[in-house]
Each structure stands twice: as C-alpha cells, then as structure tokens.
Design an enzyme around this catalytic site. Structure first.
Site, PDB file in Angstrom:
ATOM      1  N   ASN A 161       0.857  -1.174   0.000  1.00  0.00           N
ATOM      2  CA  ASN A 161       0.000   0.000   0.000  1.00  0.00           C
ATOM      3  C   ASN A 161       0.900   1.234   0.000  1.00  0.00           C
ATOM      4  O   ASN A 161       1.698   1.435   0.922  1.00  0.00           O
ATOM      5  CB  ASN A 161      -0.876  -0.050   1.264  1.00  0.00           C
ATOM      6  CG  ASN A 161      -1.803   1.134   1.356  1.00  0.00           C
ATOM      7  OD1 ASN A 161      -1.401   2.255   1.109  1.00  0.00           O
ATOM      8  ND2 ASN A 161      -3.045   0.889   1.732  1.00  0.00           N
ATOM      9  N   HIS A 164       1.000   6.145   1.843  1.00  0.00           N
ATOM     10  CA  HIS A 164       1.754   7.093   2.668  1.00  0.00           C
ATOM     11  C   HIS A 164       2.860   7.812   1.915  1.00  0.00           C
ATOM     12  O   HIS A 164       3.388   8.806   2.398  1.00  0.00           O
ATOM     13  CB  HIS A 164       2.244   6.412   3.940  1.00  0.00           C
ATOM     14  CG  HIS A 164       1.077   6.039   4.804  1.00  0.00           C
ATOM     15  ND1 HIS A 164       0.143   6.960   5.198  1.00  0.00           N
ATOM     16  CD2 HIS A 164       0.655   4.848   5.274  1.00  0.00           C
ATOM     17  CE1 HIS A 164      -0.796   6.353   5.892  1.00  0.00           C
ATOM     18  NE2 HIS A 164      -0.518   5.066   5.956  1.00  0.00           N
ATOM     19  N   HIS A 197      -5.681   3.438  -1.510  1.00  0.00           N
ATOM     20  CA  HIS A 197      -7.007   3.722  -0.965  1.00  0.00           C
ATOM     21  C   HIS A 197      -7.422   5.109  -1.444  1.00  0.00           C
ATOM     22  O   HIS A 197      -6.845   6.113  -1.023  1.00  0.00           O
ATOM     23  CB  HIS A 197      -6.934   3.670   0.568  1.00  0.00           C
ATOM     24  CG  HIS A 197      -8.263   3.833   1.247  1.00  0.00           C
ATOM     25  ND1 HIS A 197      -8.432   3.670   2.601  1.00  0.00           N
ATOM     26  CD2 HIS A 197      -9.502   4.147   0.763  1.00  0.00           C
ATOM     27  CE1 HIS A 197      -9.690   3.868   2.923  1.00  0.00           C
ATOM     28  NE2 HIS A 197     -10.364   4.170   1.820  1.00  0.00           N
ATOM     29  N   ARG A 199      -9.632   7.713  -0.940  1.00  0.00           N
ATOM     30  CA  ARG A 199     -10.615   8.151   0.052  1.00  0.00           C
ATOM     31  C   ARG A 199     -11.482   9.278  -0.505  1.00  0.00           C
ATOM     32  O   ARG A 199     -11.031  10.055  -1.348  1.00  0.00           O
ATOM     33  CB  ARG A 199      -9.892   8.658   1.306  1.00  0.00           C
ATOM     34  CG  ARG A 199      -9.348   7.542   2.185  1.00  0.00           C
ATOM     35  CD  ARG A 199      -8.679   8.122   3.423  1.00  0.00           C
ATOM     36  NE  ARG A 199      -8.417   7.091   4.394  1.00  0.00           N
ATOM     37  CZ  ARG A 199      -9.254   6.738   5.374  1.00  0.00           C
ATOM     38  NH1 ARG A 199     -10.415   7.350   5.517  1.00  0.00           N
ATOM     39  NH2 ARG A 199      -8.933   5.790   6.207  1.00  0.00           N
ATOM     40  N   ARG A 203      -7.334  12.558   0.974  1.00  0.00           N
ATOM     41  CA  ARG A 203      -6.262  13.048   1.845  1.00  0.00           C
ATOM     42  C   ARG A 203      -4.872  12.597   1.381  1.00  0.00           C
ATOM     43  O   ARG A 203      -3.896  13.237   1.687  1.00  0.00           O
ATOM     44  CB  ARG A 203      -6.501  12.623   3.293  1.00  0.00           C
ATOM     45  CG  ARG A 203      -6.361  11.142   3.514  1.00  0.00           C
ATOM     46  CD  ARG A 203      -6.447  10.776   4.964  1.00  0.00           C
ATOM     47  NE  ARG A 203      -7.800  10.900   5.474  1.00  0.00           N
ATOM     48  CZ  ARG A 203      -8.200  10.338   6.624  1.00  0.00           C
ATOM     49  NH1 ARG A 203      -7.335   9.667   7.356  1.00  0.00           N
ATOM     50  NH2 ARG A 203      -9.427  10.461   7.019  1.00  0.00           N
ATOM     51  N   GLU A 224      -8.528   0.148  -2.909  1.00  0.00           N
ATOM     52  CA  GLU A 224      -9.253   0.087  -1.643  1.00  0.00           C
ATOM     53  C   GLU A 224     -10.217   1.267  -1.608  1.00  0.00           C
ATOM     54  O   GLU A 224      -9.840   2.379  -1.985  1.00  0.00           O
ATOM     55  CB  GLU A 224      -8.202   0.224  -0.539  1.00  0.00           C
ATOM     56  CG  GLU A 224      -8.558  -0.426   0.746  1.00  0.00           C
ATOM     57  CD  GLU A 224      -7.479  -0.129   1.768  1.00  0.00           C
ATOM     58  OE1 GLU A 224      -6.335  -0.562   1.561  1.00  0.00           O
ATOM     59  OE2 GLU A 224      -7.802   0.547   2.759  1.00  0.00           O
ATOM     60  N   THR A 255      -8.041   3.159   8.520  1.00  0.00           N
ATOM     61  CA  THR A 255      -9.226   2.304   8.639  1.00  0.00           C
ATOM     62  C   THR A 255      -9.242   1.675  10.031  1.00  0.00           C
ATOM     63  O   THR A 255      -8.252   1.079  10.453  1.00  0.00           O
ATOM     64  CB  THR A 255      -9.174   1.199   7.562  1.00  0.00           C
ATOM     65  OG1 THR A 255      -8.786   1.791   6.329  1.00  0.00           O
ATOM     66  CG2 THR A 255     -10.519   0.537   7.403  1.00  0.00           C
ATOM     67  N   GLU A 305     -10.555  -9.818   3.066  1.00  0.00           N
ATOM     68  CA  GLU A 305      -9.266  -9.433   3.642  1.00  0.00           C
ATOM     69  C   GLU A 305      -9.479  -9.406   5.142  1.00  0.00           C
ATOM     70  O   GLU A 305     -10.279  -8.614   5.660  1.00  0.00           O
ATOM     71  CB  GLU A 305      -8.810  -8.060   3.140  1.00  0.00           C
ATOM     72  CG  GLU A 305      -7.445  -7.689   3.753  1.00  0.00           C
ATOM     73  CD  GLU A 305      -6.898  -6.339   3.293  1.00  0.00           C
ATOM     74  OE1 GLU A 305      -7.183  -5.910   2.155  1.00  0.00           O
ATOM     75  OE2 GLU A 305      -6.192  -5.701   4.093  1.00  0.00           O
ATOM     76  N   HIS A 345      -3.330  -4.940   7.658  1.00  0.00           N
ATOM     77  CA  HIS A 345      -3.486  -3.803   8.566  1.00  0.00           C
ATOM     78  C   HIS A 345      -2.613  -3.975   9.804  1.00  0.00           C
ATOM     79  O   HIS A 345      -2.765  -4.956  10.537  1.00  0.00           O
ATOM     80  CB  HIS A 345      -4.943  -3.565   9.008  1.00  0.00           C
ATOM     81  CG  HIS A 345      -5.179  -2.104   9.275  1.00  0.00           C
ATOM     82  ND1 HIS A 345      -4.786  -1.509  10.444  1.00  0.00           N
ATOM     83  CD2 HIS A 345      -5.708  -1.113   8.514  1.00  0.00           C
ATOM     84  CE1 HIS A 345      -5.084  -0.222  10.391  1.00  0.00           C
ATOM     85  NE2 HIS A 345      -5.637   0.049   9.224  1.00  0.00           N
TER      86      HIS A 345
HETATM   87  N1  PXP Z   1      -5.592  -3.293   4.401  1.00  0.00           N
HETATM   88  C1  PXP Z   1      -6.540  -2.344   4.531  1.00  0.00           C
HETATM   89  C2  PXP Z   1      -7.948  -2.711   4.214  1.00  0.00           C
HETATM   90  C3  PXP Z   1      -6.211  -1.049   4.944  1.00  0.00           C
HETATM   91  O1  PXP Z   1      -7.169  -0.132   5.105  1.00  0.00           O
HETATM   92  C4  PXP Z   1      -4.862  -0.734   5.195  1.00  0.00           C
HETATM   93  C5  PXP Z   1      -4.493   0.660   5.588  1.00  0.00           C
HETATM   94  O2  PXP Z   1      -4.675   1.522   4.540  1.00  0.00           O
HETATM   95  C6  PXP Z   1      -3.903  -1.757   5.034  1.00  0.00           C
HETATM   96  C7  PXP Z   1      -4.310  -3.028   4.664  1.00  0.00           C
HETATM   97  C8  PXP Z   1      -2.456  -1.516   5.285  1.00  0.00           C
HETATM   98  O3  PXP Z   1      -2.289  -1.241   6.632  1.00  0.00           O
HETATM   99  P1  PXP Z   1      -0.892  -0.728   7.153  1.00  0.00           P
HETATM  100  O4  PXP Z   1      -0.644   0.583   6.490  1.00  0.00           O
HETATM  101  O5  PXP Z   1      -1.089  -0.639   8.623  1.00  0.00           O
HETATM  102  O6  PXP Z   1       0.117  -1.759   6.743  1.00  0.00           O
END
Ligand code: PXP
Length: 395
Positions: A161, A164, A197, A199, A203, A224, A255, A305, A345
C-alpha cells in the site's frame, strides 16, 4: 476425531486449542496414519513432572511425554484418555519458556512438540543411540517440511500500500514523492501487487494516481475504497484488478475496523454485483469472526481481507495468540466457503511472519511499516526485507 485435544492450561485459549487440533490432524495425515487417533494433553510442568516420575522413573520436568497405546494397560494412563496410537502430554509451561529462548512463538513450539511426541508414539527414540537421534531428527525435519508444503501450496503475495508516499506529497501540495514511482520501485523489488485507498476526502491518493497506476502497474492493482457512489463510479471507469471495500470514516486516521457485512448485506451484494459485471473481483475487509465471514460469502464476495489490526495491536502474548488463532479459524472458514483470503493492517517487520505462516492466506497487504522503513533503508530494501520475512515464514 483423529486428534483429541485436552486443554488443561490457562495459556491455551479455546481458539488456539482449536487451531492446534486442526494442525495435529494434518500431522497424522502427513505421517500417513490418518486413520489413527491420538490424545494430546496440554498441561503444566507439575503434572508432566509427576507423570515422568511415575511412568518413566525420571524425577525431573520435561517438555513432552509420549505414552504409546501398548503402555496403556495402566488405568492411570487410561485416565488421561487413551486412543489408538497413544497419548502425548505437553508441558505448556516448558513450551512457553522454550519459545521465548528460541525466539519463536508458543504456537510454533507446540507444533514442534506435537511432532516430537508423535514420533515417539511411532517408535522413534533419539535416546537409544546417536544414529537413532539422527533418524528421528531427519523425520522431524521431513514432517515439518511436509507441513510447510501443505500450508504453503503457493507463495504468499506481498501487496504494498503506497498511500503514505502520497501522504508526504500532500503535506507539501506539490508533485513529489510520487506514489506511482514508488509503486514501480516496489514491483522491481519483488512486490506482487500495489494497493491504494482512494478516500472520499482525497487526503493522500488522488484520482490522477489511480488512473496512472492503472496504466503502469504490471502486477495487480487493488483499489481500496468505501462503497460511496462517487468512488464506485471511478472504480467502474478505471477497472482495477480488484477492489477492496472498507468502512470509511472522515475523522479516522486510518481504517479502524472491518466492514460490518452482516448489517448491510443488501447494499454490499448490489455493489459486488455491479463490480462483478464490470469484471472486477471484490474483496471485503472484515474482522475475523464467523458471522462476518459467512456474510461475506453470502453477498458474493470473491475475497475477504482479514483485518489483522487487533492482532497487531495486542500487547500481551496471550492476546496476540488468541487473535492469531481467530485469524487462523476465520481463514479456514473462508476457504471452506469458497472465498479467497487476504489479510492486512498494522503488519510490520516483527508481527508479519506469524500471519504469513497461517493456512489459506493468499496475500498480505502492508503499507505503513514498509514506507516507514523505506525512509531509512530505501524503498527497494524495505520491500526486499519484508518479502524475505514472508518467504521465510513457515508456520
Ligand atoms: N488493508 C486495509 C484494508 C487497509 O485499510 C490498510 C491501511 O490503509 C492496510 C491493509 C495496510 O495497513 P498498514 O498501512 O497498517 O500496513
């Protein structure tokens, strides 16, 4: 039931006991004694010591004792619950200590003790001679590898992901760092998928990012999203390789929990049907509970997931194991219902291996930990290190 598991120790939660029972049944199968039955007693040091003294005349504690059925004429042994092959008695106190020393999990240590105890039941004895010790060790290795193979029928995919990276860009409102470039680096380093993601508040990830990623991602683009009409429309236009539906709250930092599929079956079934018609498989991000897994299957999702956040945030080892066992149970249930299983997550460089070792997990979605590490090591190195953890995770 091939494995009858008696749990007489407070460190073993019901969910962990259930996961061990399932794994024990697989062990019997791997040892080609699928028709046999074994009783495994999980107890404390004191009881194992007593049994060691009484039946083996050894006045000392030990981690595991095996009582083959042939020895079972003694009613005291029978009171442990005899079965066709015999009984394995494990000191959970010892297992906890050994797991700590060996820097492994209690779950893994208990596995190894079950294998060791089972081989004793089958007549192996490392104490008879160095040669027999080598034979037993190599059989332990073979069984561990087979178990590994049974679990890892395919390599787990690492989906990264890159939200960030966009968060840093948005902090300045300029055009760097670019999550599209980051995605390409992740793929070059071996990632099997890219997750973003989009959103509603935009953001971090922007529409432009998703459109460019659709053109540039060579592995798999997982979008996402919350099930909001505007975002659904974008997904249907862009046609990512899959979408993951998540609950989205404006004020949350990330999330916060899984989707409540049970309470919105109708709405989700409709969204999933629309996506499927456009050729987009849907994953539902859910907490690892039986009712949510069942509801996900009911509404026609292709994937779930499993939300690993509670596992990742657990501070006590017992809670961590409990959460891990819930994930294991939910993954198995999902598989039985025909769902494909991803998880994610809060996974990082210390807590991912245990999740990667669970059965049925196809893909891990990891973001924050990898991007954070990349600040110090570079993105390519951060991805490779996580990939190595996942590839090396056995069980
Ligand atoms: N899976 C989902 C559904 C998420 O919302 C997120 C966070 O955006 C992640 C995985 C990845 O989580 P992390 O950034 O804590 O690794």
């Amino acid at each position: 039931m091939p494995i009858s598991l008696i749990n007489d120790h407070p460190a073993i939660t019901p969910a962990l006991a259930e996961a061990l029972r399932r794994d024990g049944a697989k062990l019997l199968h791997i040892c080609r004694i699928g028709s046999g039955t074994v009783t495994v007693l999980l107890t404390d040091d004191k009881q194992v010591w007593e049994l060691n003294q009484r039946f083996r005349h050894q006045d000392k504690p030990t981690n595991v004792l095996s009582f083959p059925f042939a020895d079972g004429a003694d009613p005291a042994v029978q009171s442990l619950g005899l079965s066709e092959l015999g009984d394995i008695v494990i000191s959970v106190d010892r297992a906890v200590e050994e797991a700590r020393t060996a820097d492994t999990t209690l779950y893994r240590r208990l596995h190894w003790l079950m294998i060791h105890g089972l081989l004793h039941l089958l007549g192996y004895d490392h104490q008879r001679s160095p040669k027999e010790a080598r034979v037993m060790e190599s059989e332990e290795e073979r069984i561990q590898q087979s178990l590994l193979h049974a679990r890892r029928f395919k390599m787990i995919n690492l989906a990264i992901n890159v939200d960030h990276v966009a968060t840093i860009r948005q902090a300045r409102g300029i055009n760097e760092p670019d999550p599209v470039t980051a995605a390409a680096i992740c793929e070059l380093a071996g990632a099997g998928g890219i997750v973003v993601h989009l959103r509603e508040d935009r953001r971090h990830i922007q529409d432009r990012d998703v459109r460019l990623l659709r053109e540039t991602v060579k592995t798999k683009l997982n979008l996402e999203m919350g099930a909001a009409p505007e975002i659904i429309k974008i997904a249907l236009e862009i046609v990512p390789d899959m979408v993951t539906l998540v609950p989205e709250k404006r004020k949350e930092l990330t999330t916060e929990g899984g989707l409540n599929v049970v309470s919105q079956k109708k709405k989700l079934a409709k969204t999933i049907a629309r996506m499927e018609r456009a050729g987009i498989p849907v994953s539902l991000f859910i907490d690892p509970t039986a009712d949510q897994v069942a509801a996900a299957a009911e509404v026609g999702a292709t994937f779930v997931e499993l939300h690993t956040g509670t596992y990742a945030e657990a501070r006590q080892e017992s809670q961590r194991l409990e959460e891990l066992a819930l994930l294991a149970t939910a993954a198995e249930q999902a598989d039985q219902l025909g769902l494909r299983v991803n998880a994610g997550h809060g996974l990082n460089y210390t807590n991912t291996a245990a999740v990667a070792g669970l059965d049925f997990i196809e893909e891990l979605s990891i973001g924050h930990a990898i991007i954070s590490r990349a600040v110090f090591t570079g993105l390519e190195e951060a991805v490779r290190e996580m990939q190595a953890i996942i590839d090396g995770a056995s069980w």
